[in-house]
Write a protein that holds these residues in place. Sequence first.
Motif, mmCIF file in Angstrom:
data_model
loop_
_atom_site.group_PDB
_atom_site.id
_atom_site.type_symbol
_atom_site.label_atom_id
_atom_site.label_comp_id
_atom_site.label_asym_id
_atom_site.label_seq_id
_atom_site.Cartn_x
_atom_site.Cartn_y
_atom_site.Cartn_z
ATOM 1 N N ILE A 162 -9.388 115.702 12.620
ATOM 2 C CA ILE A 162 -8.039 115.471 13.124
ATOM 3 C C ILE A 162 -7.252 116.778 13.135
ATOM 4 O O ILE A 162 -7.275 117.543 12.169
ATOM 5 C CB ILE A 162 -7.304 114.442 12.234
ATOM 6 C CG1 ILE A 162 -7.839 113.041 12.487
ATOM 7 C CG2 ILE A 162 -5.799 114.485 12.465
ATOM 8 C CD1 ILE A 162 -7.519 112.489 13.852
ATOM 9 N N ILE A 163 -6.543 117.025 14.226
ATOM 10 C CA ILE A 163 -5.627 118.162 14.296
ATOM 11 C C ILE A 163 -4.328 117.773 13.603
ATOM 12 O O ILE A 163 -3.749 116.731 13.905
ATOM 13 C CB ILE A 163 -5.363 118.549 15.759
ATOM 14 C CG1 ILE A 163 -6.669 119.040 16.390
ATOM 15 C CG2 ILE A 163 -4.284 119.621 15.861
ATOM 16 C CD1 ILE A 163 -6.641 119.060 17.884
ATOM 17 N N LYS A 164 -3.883 118.585 12.675
ATOM 18 C CA LYS A 164 -2.697 118.246 11.885
ATOM 19 C C LYS A 164 -1.449 119.028 12.300
ATOM 20 O O LYS A 164 -0.343 118.681 11.893
ATOM 21 C CB LYS A 164 -2.997 118.459 10.399
ATOM 22 C CG LYS A 164 -4.101 117.531 9.907
ATOM 23 C CD LYS A 164 -4.422 117.732 8.438
ATOM 24 C CE LYS A 164 -5.515 116.744 7.997
ATOM 25 N NZ LYS A 164 -5.906 116.950 6.593
ATOM 26 N N LYS A 165 -1.635 120.050 13.102
ATOM 27 C CA LYS A 165 -0.503 120.871 13.530
ATOM 28 C C LYS A 165 0.378 120.126 14.535
ATOM 29 O O LYS A 165 1.597 120.315 14.575
ATOM 30 C CB LYS A 165 -1.019 122.178 14.147
ATOM 31 C CG LYS A 165 0.042 123.061 14.785
ATOM 32 C CD LYS A 165 0.912 123.736 13.755
ATOM 33 C CE LYS A 165 1.843 124.741 14.410
ATOM 34 N NZ LYS A 165 2.765 125.352 13.434
ATOM 35 N N PHE A 166 -0.226 119.278 15.363
ATOM 36 C CA PHE A 166 0.497 118.576 16.420
ATOM 37 C C PHE A 166 0.383 117.071 16.210
ATOM 38 O O PHE A 166 -0.663 116.575 15.796
ATOM 39 C CB PHE A 166 -0.038 118.982 17.792
ATOM 40 C CG PHE A 166 0.135 120.442 18.089
ATOM 41 C CD1 PHE A 166 1.346 120.923 18.571
ATOM 42 C CD2 PHE A 166 -0.892 121.343 17.853
ATOM 43 C CE1 PHE A 166 1.521 122.274 18.832
ATOM 44 C CE2 PHE A 166 -0.725 122.700 18.114
ATOM 45 C CZ PHE A 166 0.490 123.168 18.597
#
Length: 249
Positions: A162-166
């Motif tokens: 999972i991308i956590k920045k966006f």
Amino acid sequence: MILLKTSEEIEIMREAGRISALALQVAGAAIKPGISTKELDTIARETIISHGAEPGFLGENGFPATACISVNEEIIHTIPSDKKNLKTGDIVSIDVGARYKGFNGDNTCTFACGEISSDAQKLLDVTKKSLDLAIKSVQIGSKIGDISFTVQNYVETMGFFIIKKFVGHGIGRSIHEDPKVPNFGKPGTGEVIQEGLVIAIEPMVNQGTENIIISNDGWRVVTADGRLSAHFEHTVAATKDGPVILTSC
């Protein structure tokens, strides 16, 4: 501040979402080897305008196009280009929205350009299913964290990242409103889901790492390891009868 929508406003957003979904579907159907991402952007723009709406992304924070069109290792926010031509085996994320009577729709789908690898297809399938599961979590009285946990738990169980920045977001008269809707988190945490809440849920899932790189143009975001990324999104309203998808792809 979270801005809950009336039933009348949700009906307007349903039309904004329908036009957004149509633009996504028409642009997606045009994907083929050799076509440029700029040509796909033009198709999306013309579809939106021909249905009495305005491109929701154009000019947002200076973004110069109708759609974000991201290919393979590109995650989000890539500016379409007449110099970028698709080839067989690419995966292509089209993120597009329409503004209708002052309200926005927002949706994304990752498409295959011709035949793609089994690994790429698994990434698309897992990302899409994580969105489907998350939408079922949009229940009055539940918490935003329930949505977040649902996405993260499924994606990580399937071996992806999972991308956590966006993150996802509320949506209405503005494309990005409160609350934030992360794709990771703990159940039972965050804001309470109330009737009239409208949110954009958008899992962004990577093959090999959660780490990202933001390009020098300040827009294009890519995976740090150069492996593939997929992105699916719907605009969803919380109603007393359960979640209602205002977009489709």
